[in-house]
Write an enzyme that holds these catalytic residues in place. Structure first.
Site, PDB file in Angstrom:
ATOM      1  N   ASN A  10       0.816  -1.217   0.000  1.00 51.66           N
ATOM      2  CA  ASN A  10       0.000   0.000   0.000  1.00 51.66           C
ATOM      3  C   ASN A  10       0.853   1.272   0.000  1.00 51.66           C
ATOM      4  O   ASN A  10       0.329   2.368   0.114  1.00 51.66           O
ATOM      5  CB  ASN A  10      -0.985   0.000   1.179  1.00 51.66           C
ATOM      6  CG  ASN A  10      -0.286   0.000   2.516  1.00 51.66           C
ATOM      7  OD1 ASN A  10       0.940  -0.112   2.580  1.00 51.66           O
ATOM      8  ND2 ASN A  10      -1.047   0.082   3.582  1.00 51.66           N
ATOM      9  N   LEU A  50       3.532   6.890  -3.968  1.00 47.49           N
ATOM     10  CA  LEU A  50       3.918   8.286  -4.173  1.00 47.49           C
ATOM     11  C   LEU A  50       2.859   8.857  -5.106  1.00 47.49           C
ATOM     12  O   LEU A  50       2.604   8.283  -6.169  1.00 47.49           O
ATOM     13  CB  LEU A  50       5.313   8.349  -4.806  1.00 47.49           C
ATOM     14  CG  LEU A  50       5.983   9.719  -4.903  1.00 47.49           C
ATOM     15  CD1 LEU A  50       7.491   9.525  -5.024  1.00 47.49           C
ATOM     16  CD2 LEU A  50       5.479  10.545  -6.053  1.00 47.49           C
ATOM     17  N   MET A  62      -5.510   5.579  -4.282  1.00 48.31           N
ATOM     18  CA  MET A  62      -5.218   5.898  -5.686  1.00 48.31           C
ATOM     19  C   MET A  62      -6.324   6.611  -6.440  1.00 48.31           C
ATOM     20  O   MET A  62      -6.036   7.601  -7.076  1.00 48.31           O
ATOM     21  CB  MET A  62      -4.615   4.750  -6.479  1.00 48.31           C
ATOM     22  CG  MET A  62      -4.870   3.545  -6.638  1.00 48.31           C
ATOM     23  SD  MET A  62      -3.532   2.557  -7.425  1.00 48.31           S
ATOM     24  CE  MET A  62      -4.618   1.259  -7.779  1.00 48.31           C
ATOM     25  N   HIS A  84      -5.571   6.586   9.949  1.00 44.06           N
ATOM     26  CA  HIS A  84      -4.390   6.747   9.089  1.00 44.06           C
ATOM     27  C   HIS A  84      -4.683   6.532   7.609  1.00 44.06           C
ATOM     28  O   HIS A  84      -3.802   6.672   6.769  1.00 44.06           O
ATOM     29  CB  HIS A  84      -3.284   5.804   9.531  1.00 44.06           C
ATOM     30  CG  HIS A  84      -3.335   4.417   8.946  1.00 44.06           C
ATOM     31  ND1 HIS A  84      -4.463   3.641   8.939  1.00 44.06           N
ATOM     32  CD2 HIS A  84      -2.370   3.671   8.353  1.00 44.06           C
ATOM     33  CE1 HIS A  84      -4.185   2.479   8.366  1.00 44.06           C
ATOM     34  NE2 HIS A  84      -2.941   2.465   7.995  1.00 44.06           N
TER      35      HIS A  84
END
Lengths: 482, 137
Positions: free
Chosen positions: A201, A204, A382, A405
């Site tokens: 997971n 960037l 994503m 988170h």
């Protein structure tokens, strides 16, 4: 939902003591009614199991991204009394200080006509996925310095700016790191991986800020609508994973030595001030520091590429903030439960897949953000939005200054791969204007947006529960998956 | 192939079967490699490393063995193609051979952070041995 669970407020639920034998405190978690319907029984049991651990204070806590994990649930938070409490790798996770940071740029969408080209260049620049090698040549002495000084060390080596350091939780280096307890094997895994993104997971992502909810706080944090940003999510790589593996075995033995009764072997632990507990803490803090250095080196690689590609200044890409997800830390809190109600106490807070979210006024927050509360970063998945929030007084009262988170997985990787191919997911994302790049197509399928809860719904729970408040929303434009 | 992936929300849960214990260790190694690298051809070995592990019970020995193999994959960039193992009670020792990682051939999987005790089960049945184990990713 299990019939024993009590709905105590719009977004708060309680697991009463007695749900599993030996609970010392209740469990409490934060979910909307619709998200609560999907909560796994295993995660509930794990949350209740954590409540049996010695020295736990107030509640065993589950954040809105709670799901079944290892020992603690993912999204689990627990604070332990300094004298009677324990420390457990099950409350931290294999990826010590897996965390996320965000850097801003002076660019807007109009400045990036070729997003696909940018993502391809980033993919070539940042070592990604299984087998990736560090761009940094570290000696053993260099590694020791990095384990002690974290992001500061990376900046001293030329990977960043001094101003980055105070924008990291703990100033990018946890006190208490002890390299004596980081094994040779862990060091061997750490040397070739500093400055690598990893896989799973980790990601960037290039994003654009598409909505500001709180203009004043956004201005304080240095973000504005239409601005292009970069988000980096990764952790301590093999070094931290090996530290967890090494110390789990030691703490398994320690659990017996100190006659701690556990409902689950995965909660292996030791008293906080035992030799075994202190050794794990020292190694964990060193791993956390390595993770901050890792994200710092990646930040530098990204900045260098943007400088070269878009002819902007390095200094025009400041770090907004860097938050840790998987750590146990010494913190001071007003513990409003038990015999010492409301007293400021030093406690050890475990955050396993949870983010520190300190409210306004805390000295741990860099002065320029102190009145607003700590910046909190909650990434999407994503294809879904990411959020910048601010810590609140509510988080200090309810969750030992913690929030969630991420969105939290709801579908297995194997199931995702049976239903989707990487090509299908990438095409679907491309139609929505999002470029995705990964070392292999299977990774893209496994990390499809639909295998996660909707980030907007999870973040709304956080906001409504008062354990962080929304500042800005970010739309994904391009993402690299490891 | 004598391993298959079972359902797990966050991690990779593998069921591995084999007629002998030595083969079960070898197949557990290939299950780990398949997670890391996806499908790959088992070419003629170019490198070989000693590997050994022990534990207080079979479950711990499997966790330690696979942790050793994971270490070799990260530090030596080993992609295993064959195992030559001897099992004695709760000790396993021998050699793992293979080739070196090549992104063009092997970047088809996902990194494994650690070998988990969560939900681990080991048993002997009428057909041999069975191990269920979770790789934390």
């Amino acid at each position: 939902m299990n019939e024993k669970i009590q709905h105590i407020a719009a977004t708060e639920w309680e697991i009463p003591t007695g749900f599993v034998p030996g609970m010392r405190v209740p469990g409490r978690f934060f979910l909307s009614e619709s998200l609560a319907k999907g909560l796994e029984e295993g995660a509930l049991t794990q949350l209740a199991n954590v409540a049996t651990l010695p020295g736990i204070l107030c509640n065993s806590l589950g954040m809105p991204d709670i799901h079944w994990g290892y020992g603690f649930p993912i999204g689990g938070v627990a604070a332990f009394d300094e004298k009677t409490g324990i420390i457990s790798p099950g409350g931290v996770g294999f990826d010590i200080n897996c965390g996320v940071r965000m850097i801003t740029t002076p660019l807007t969408l109009a400045d990036i006509p070729d997003m696909k080209g940018l993502i391809e260049d980033l993919f070539e620049t940042v070592p990604t996925g299984v087998g990736s090698k560090s761009p940094v040549r570290l000696s053993q002495n260099d590694l020791s310095s990095m384990l002690l000084d974290g992001a500061k060390n990376a900046v001293e080596l030329g990977y960043g700016m001094k101003s980055d350091i105070s924008r990291c939780e703990e100033n990018g280096a946890m006190p208490g790191a002890d390299i004596e307890f980081v094994s040779k094997k862990a060091r061997q895994r750490g040397v070739p991986q500093c400055g690598t993104l990893g896989s799973g997971n980790h990601f960037l992502e290039v994003q654009v800020i598409d909505e500001i909810e709180d203009a004043a706080t956004a201005k304080t944090f240095g973000v504005a609508e239409g601005q292009i940003c970069v988000m980096i999510h990764c952790g301590s790589r093999g070094l931290g994973h090996q530290v967890c593996t090494d110390h789990l075995q030691v703490l398994e033995e320690a659990t017996k030595k100190y006659r701690i009764t556990l409902p689950d072997r995965q909660l292996a632990c030791a008293p906080l001030h035992s030799p075994e507990g202190e050794a794990y803490f020292g190694a964990m803090a060193a791993s956390a520091n390595y993770a901050w250095a890792n994200r710092q080196v990646i930040t530098h690689l990204v900045r260098e590429l943007f400088v070269k590609k878009f002819k902007i200044a390095y200094e025009e890409m400041p770090l907004v903030y860097d938050v840790a997800h998987n750590v146990a830390k010494w913190e001071e809190h007003d513990v409003a439960c038990g015999h010492n109600g409301g007293q400021r106490r030093r406690v050890c807070v475990h955050r396993k897949g949870a983010t520190r979210a300190f409210g306004p006024g805390r000295k741990e927050i860099v002065q320029e953000f102190r009145d607003a509360g700590q910046p909190v970063i909650i990434p999407g998945s994503m294809g879904t939005s990411s959020y910048l929030l601010a810590g609140t007084a509510g988080a200090m009262e309810k969750t030992f200054g913690s929030t969630c988170h991420g969105a939290g997985r709801v579908q297995s990787r194997s199931s995702a791969k049976k239903q989707l191919t990487g090509e299908m997911v990438a095409s679907d994302l491309a139609r929505r204007g999002i470029i995705v790049r990964a070392p292999n197509a299977a990774t893209i399928a496994e990390e499809a947006p639909d295998v996660y809860k909707p980030s907007s719904e999870v973040v709304q729970v956080v906001h409504d529960a008062g354990i962080s408040r929304i500042v800005a929303r970010f739309r994904p434009l391009g993402v690299i998956k490891g | 192939m004598t391993f298959e992936e079972l359902e797990h929300t966050a991690d990779v849960r593998m069921k591995i079967t084999a007629p002998t214990l030595a083969e079960l260790y070898a197949e557990s190694g290939f299950a780990l490699a398949a997670t890391l690298y996806g499908e790959y051809s088992r070419e003629k070995a170019e490198v070989s490393f000693p590997i050994e592990a022990e534990g207080k019970d079979a479950e711990e020995t499997f966790v330690n063995f696979l942790s050793e193999l994971l270490f070799l994959t990260e530090v030596e960039y080993l992609v295993p193609t064959s195992f030559d193992l001897v099992v004695c009670n709760t000790t396993v020792s021998g050699n793992v051979s293979g080739i070196l990682f090549d992104r063009k051939k092997h970047a088809g999987g996902i990194g494994v952070k650690g070998i988990s005790y969560s939900g681990i089960s080991f048993e002997k049945n009428a057909h041999g041995y069975e191990l269920i184990i979770i790789f934390d990713i």
